[in-house]
Write a protein that holds these residues in place. Structure first.
Motif: not given
Length: 283
Positions: A238, A157, A199, A240-241, A191, A195, A155, A133, A221
């Motif tokens: 949503y 970010s 993205r 993410h991790s 990812r 996410d 992910q 992240c 997802d």
């Protein structure tokens, strides 16, 4: 590994808390294990029980984990208000380049020094690194340190205001690409498809810059855990991790497959014996 609650603060009592002075800056680093070094960098808002669980998985796979305290309260379950305060402070800190792309966060200089230090202490071919992240791209910038051989971007970010931006200077990513080609190395990245922070545009930008040296994994997802800490429930609602909050700790789950692939990647690059297959070997 003993089972620990993900809903209670983790005392991190199986790690040695060390104060490491590197490049004139002293930070706490939680260290555990034996074998080649892997630097595990926490996601926002800090070293949560989920991050510590992942670090233990790395430790138990035959590595020495170096887990630096970069923000937040070490071991804390991510609370909504406390986590939001940590996030706001980090976004305005001079150590992090949070909003706009085109340059690396200054803290990566210290992290490269940590990798050098860890390599001297642990030996072996080199060092692995995973960022998550807020720290996701740091493992890529750490490739400017020759000891870093196995970078993983979970992910990534940053920059927050540029979905297709990269949190690294142009000359630095050129140097990283040249090193990847020269040393026959790869970058492994993860990812979730939905996410909203990391993205698809960002992975496309990495691919454009690094070519086939960038190995992207996008999880559905539907593979994400929905039982998350208050900070994530309120602010990251949503998937993410990949290997922490949203990992489903059960056999056959895509997130567990991602974890195992990361451990196999570290084992291959850092020469740790393993019976796990490495599906991304290039040589």
């Amino acid at each position: 590994m003993a089972t620990r609650s993900m809903n209670a603060d983790d005392p991190l009592d199986d790690f040695a808390a060390r104060e490491l002075a590197l490049d004139g800056v002293t930070r706490k680093v939680h260290v555990a294990g034996r074998g080649p070094a892997v630097v595990v960098m926490a996601e926002m808002p800090g070293i949560s029980p989920h991050v510590a669980r992942f670090a233990r998985w790395v430790r138990d796979a035959g590595f020495t984990v170096y887990m630096p305290s970069l923000f937040g309260r070490d071991g804390a379950v991510p609370g909504a208000e406390e986590g939001a305060a940590v996030f706001r402070r980090a976004c305005v800190s001079a150590e992090f380049n949070a909003l706009a792309g085109g340059r690396s966060s200054p803290v990566t200089n210290w992290l490269r020094a940590l990798a050098r230090h860890a390599h001297r202490e642990c030996g072996g071919p080199g060092v692995g690194a995973i960022g998550m992240c807020f720290t996701g791209n740091f493992a890529l910038t750490m490739m400017l340190e020759p000891s870093v051989l196995a970078p993983v971007l979970a992910q990534p970010s940053l920059p927050l205001e540029e979905p297709a931006g990269l949190e690294i200077a142009d000359d630095e990513i050129t140097a990283v690409r040249e090193r990847l080609d020269r040393d026959n190395l790869t970058v492994l990245a993860y990812r979730f498809k939905g996410d909203r922070i990391c993205r698809a545009e960002r992975f496309a930008a990495y691919a454009a810059a690094l070519g086939d040296r960038f190995i992207a994994r996008e999880l559905p997802d539907s593979a994400a855990n929905t039982d998350v800490a208050p900070f994530f429930a309120r602010y990251v609602s949503y998937p993410h991790s990949v290997v922490t909050q949203h990992l489903v700790d059960a056999a056959g789950q895509p997130t567990i497959a991602a974890r195992d692939e990361i451990l196999a990647f570290f084992a291959r690059r850092l020469a740790v014996p393993t019976n796990r297959p490495d599906p991304i070997a290039r040589d």
